[in-house]
Design a protein around this motif. Structure first.
Motif, PDB file in Angstrom:
ATOM      1  N   LYS A  94       7.405 -12.362   3.445  1.00 26.93           N
ATOM      2  CA  LYS A  94       6.103 -12.712   4.014  1.00 26.93           C
ATOM      3  C   LYS A  94       5.055 -13.499   3.048  1.00 26.93           C
ATOM      4  N   VAL A  95       4.597 -14.478   3.463  1.00 22.35           N
ATOM      5  CA  VAL A  95       3.333 -15.192   2.526  1.00 22.35           C
ATOM      6  C   VAL A  95       2.156 -15.052   3.492  1.00 22.35           C
ATOM      7  N   LEU A  96       1.200 -14.554   3.007  1.00 21.17           N
ATOM      8  CA  LEU A  96      -0.067 -14.505   3.827  1.00 21.17           C
ATOM      9  C   LEU A  96      -0.990 -15.557   3.288  1.00 21.17           C
ATOM     10  N   LYS A  97      -1.435 -16.644   4.011  1.00 17.42           N
ATOM     11  CA  LYS A  97      -1.869 -17.752   3.505  1.00 17.42           C
ATOM     12  C   LYS A  97      -3.463 -17.147   3.487  1.00 17.42           C
ATOM     13  N   ASN A  98      -4.014 -17.737   2.276  1.00 15.00           N
ATOM     14  CA  ASN A  98      -5.473 -17.579   2.020  1.00 15.00           C
ATOM     15  C   ASN A  98      -5.876 -18.773   1.281  1.00 15.00           C
ATOM     16  N   GLN A  99      -7.220 -19.267   1.667  1.00 15.62           N
ATOM     17  CA  GLN A  99      -7.532 -20.392   0.827  1.00 15.62           C
ATOM     18  C   GLN A  99      -7.896 -20.134  -0.566  1.00 15.62           C
ATOM     19  N   LYS A 100      -8.254 -18.787  -0.831  1.00 18.28           N
ATOM     20  CA  LYS A 100      -8.408 -18.297  -2.175  1.00 18.28           C
ATOM     21  C   LYS A 100      -7.487 -18.048  -3.119  1.00 18.28           C
ATOM     22  N   GLY A 101      -6.035 -18.097  -2.396  1.00 21.48           N
ATOM     23  CA  GLY A 101      -4.902 -17.676  -2.999  1.00 21.48           C
ATOM     24  C   GLY A 101      -3.886 -16.873  -2.139  1.00 21.48           C
ATOM     25  N   ASP A 102      -2.777 -17.045  -1.864  1.00 18.11           N
ATOM     26  CA  ASP A 102      -1.905 -16.622  -0.908  1.00 18.11           C
ATOM     27  C   ASP A 102      -1.476 -15.222  -1.463  1.00 18.11           C
ATOM     28  N   LEU A 103      -1.181 -14.165  -0.488  1.00 23.41           N
ATOM     29  CA  LEU A 103      -0.575 -12.742  -0.713  1.00 23.41           C
ATOM     30  C   LEU A 103       0.555 -12.892  -0.425  1.00 23.41           C
ATOM     31  N   LEU A 104       1.529 -12.485  -1.807  1.00 25.17           N
ATOM     32  CA  LEU A 104       3.004 -12.502  -1.448  1.00 25.17           C
ATOM     33  C   LEU A 104       3.319 -11.141  -1.133  1.00 25.17           C
ATOM     34  N   LYS A 105       4.040 -10.954  -0.017  1.00 22.54           N
ATOM     35  CA  LYS A 105       4.470  -9.582   0.133  1.00 22.54           C
ATOM     36  C   LYS A 105       5.827  -9.121  -0.464  1.00 22.54           C
ATOM     37  N   TYR A 106       5.919  -8.009  -0.984  1.00 26.88           N
ATOM     38  CA  TYR A 106       7.330  -7.893  -1.816  1.00 26.88           C
ATOM     39  C   TYR A 106       7.844  -6.406  -1.408  1.00 26.88           C
ATOM     40  N   LEU A 107       7.234  -5.386  -1.228  1.00 27.71           N
ATOM     41  CA  LEU A 107       8.073  -4.235  -1.012  1.00 27.71           C
ATOM     42  C   LEU A 107       7.098  -2.977  -0.466  1.00 27.71           C
ATOM     43  N   THR A 108       7.618  -2.206   0.608  1.00 29.30           N
ATOM     44  CA  THR A 108       7.060  -1.070   1.025  1.00 29.30           C
ATOM     45  C   THR A 108       8.118   0.157   1.075  1.00 29.30           C
ATOM     46  N   LYS A 109       7.632   1.172   1.000  1.00 29.22           N
ATOM     47  CA  LYS A 109       8.518   2.444   0.860  1.00 29.22           C
ATOM     48  C   LYS A 109       9.158   2.408   2.412  1.00 29.22           C
ATOM     49  N   LYS A 110       8.708   1.943   3.327  1.00 27.27           N
ATOM     50  CA  LYS A 110       9.339   1.936   4.668  1.00 27.27           C
ATOM     51  C   LYS A 110      10.363   0.884   4.632  1.00 27.27           C
ATOM     52  N   ASP A 111      10.679  -0.075   3.966  1.00 27.46           N
ATOM     53  CA  ASP A 111      11.795  -1.028   3.795  1.00 27.46           C
ATOM     54  C   ASP A 111      13.112  -0.213   3.911  1.00 27.46           C
ATOM     55  N   LYS A 112      14.140  -0.646   4.920  1.00 28.17           N
ATOM     56  CA  LYS A 112      15.250   0.178   4.855  1.00 28.17           C
ATOM     57  C   LYS A 112      16.088   0.007   3.681  1.00 28.17           C
ATOM     58  N   TYR A 113      15.818  -1.207   2.822  1.00 25.52           N
ATOM     59  CA  TYR A 113      16.624  -1.152   1.671  1.00 25.52           C
ATOM     60  C   TYR A 113      16.258  -0.499   0.565  1.00 25.52           C
ATOM     61  N   PHE A 114      14.966  -0.117   0.523  1.00 25.30           N
ATOM     62  CA  PHE A 114      14.050   0.513  -0.475  1.00 25.30           C
ATOM     63  C   PHE A 114      14.741   2.074  -0.607  1.00 25.30           C
ATOM     64  N   LYS A 115      15.371   2.437  -1.809  1.00 24.91           N
ATOM     65  CA  LYS A 115      15.916   3.584  -1.943  1.00 24.91           C
ATOM     66  C   LYS A 115      15.026   4.679  -2.845  1.00 24.91           C
ATOM     67  N   SER A 116      14.566   4.421  -3.879  1.00 26.30           N
ATOM     68  CA  SER A 116      13.743   5.204  -4.580  1.00 26.30           C
ATOM     69  C   SER A 116      12.853   4.028  -5.878  1.00 26.30           C
ATOM     70  N   PHE A 117      11.982   4.789  -6.153  1.00 27.31           N
ATOM     71  CA  PHE A 117      11.363   4.038  -7.535  1.00 27.31           C
ATOM     72  C   PHE A 117      11.702   4.609  -8.733  1.00 27.31           C
ATOM     73  N   GLY A 118      12.280   3.801  -9.553  1.00 28.81           N
ATOM     74  CA  GLY A 118      12.762   4.228 -10.950  1.00 28.81           C
ATOM     75  C   GLY A 118      11.697   3.341 -12.019  1.00 28.81           C
ATOM     76  N   GLU A 119      11.802   1.974 -11.819  1.00 24.71           N
ATOM     77  CA  GLU A 119      11.094   1.167 -12.791  1.00 24.71           C
ATOM     78  C   GLU A 119      10.970  -0.082 -12.173  1.00 24.71           C
ATOM     79  N   ILE A 120       9.977  -0.863 -12.666  1.00 19.84           N
ATOM     80  CA  ILE A 120       9.573  -2.144 -12.193  1.00 19.84           C
ATOM     81  C   ILE A 120       9.313  -2.922 -13.517  1.00 19.84           C
ATOM     82  N   TYR A 121      10.210  -4.135 -13.638  1.00 18.63           N
ATOM     83  CA  TYR A 121       9.821  -4.934 -14.679  1.00 18.63           C
ATOM     84  C   TYR A 121       9.397  -6.399 -14.399  1.00 18.63           C
TER      85      TYR A 121
END
Length: 131
Positions: free
Chosen positions: A12-39
Motif C-alpha cells: 500500500k501507498v498512502l498518498k499525502n500531499q506532504k509526501g506519501d507513506l509507503l507501507k512495508y511490514l507488520t508482524k501480523k503479515d502471514k509471511y513475516f517469520k521473525s525479525f533478525g536484521e534489516i539493512y
C-alpha cells in the motif's frame, strides 16, 4: 528449490500531499517469520550486486527509492526469474532460502531494503562474484 516459491506482494501507498507513506511490514503479515536484521543496500545505476544465496534465511525485499531488476535462479547458470520493482510499483518480494539472487539498479540511485529472519551470519550466506 523451485522459483515458484518466490512471491510478489503489492504494498500500500498512502498518498499525502506532504509526501506519501509507503507501507512495508507488520508482524501480523502471514509471511513475516521473525525479525533478525534489516539493512538498506544503496546501488548506483547499471551496477549489479550478487550472486547471493541464503541457506536458511528468508529475505523480504522492497525498493522504496528508485527501480531495481532482481534476477533469481535455482542454480546460477540455470533457469532464471526476473522481477522489477521500485517506487512506481511499490511491492515486496518474499524470497525463501536456497535461491540465488542478484540485482541491478535501473535508476540513478536505488535503495533495496532487505529484512532477514535471523541476524546476518557470513557462514549462512554464500556469495559468488558476477561473471
Amino acid at each position: 528449490m523451485s522459483l515458484k516459491r518466490i512471491k510478489l506482494k503489492k504494498l500500500k501507498v498512502l498518498k499525502n500531499q506532504k509526501g506519501d507513506l509507503l507501507k512495508y511490514l507488520t508482524k501480523k503479515d502471514k509471511y513475516f517469520k521473525s525479525f533478525g536484521e534489516i539493512y538498506f543496500n544503496e546501488i548506483k545505476k547499471n551496477q549489479v550486486k550478487g550472486w547471493n544465496f541464503h541457506k536458511k534465511c528468508q529475505c523480504l525485499l522492497s525498493v522504496p527509492y528508485g527501480r531495481v531488476q532482481f534476477t533469481f535462479a535455482d542454480k546460477i547458470d540455470k533457469k532464471k526469474k526476473i522481477i522489477t520493482i521500485g517506487r512506481s510499483n511499490h511491492s515486496l518480494i518474499i524470497l525463501p532460502p536456497k535461491i540465488w539472487f542478484k540485482f541491478k539498479s535501473l535508476s540513478k540511485i536505488s535503495i533495496v531494503i532487505n529484512t532477514i529472519n535471523e541476524i546476518h551470519n557470513k557462514n549462512e550466506t554464500l556469495k559468488v562474484p558476477l561473471s
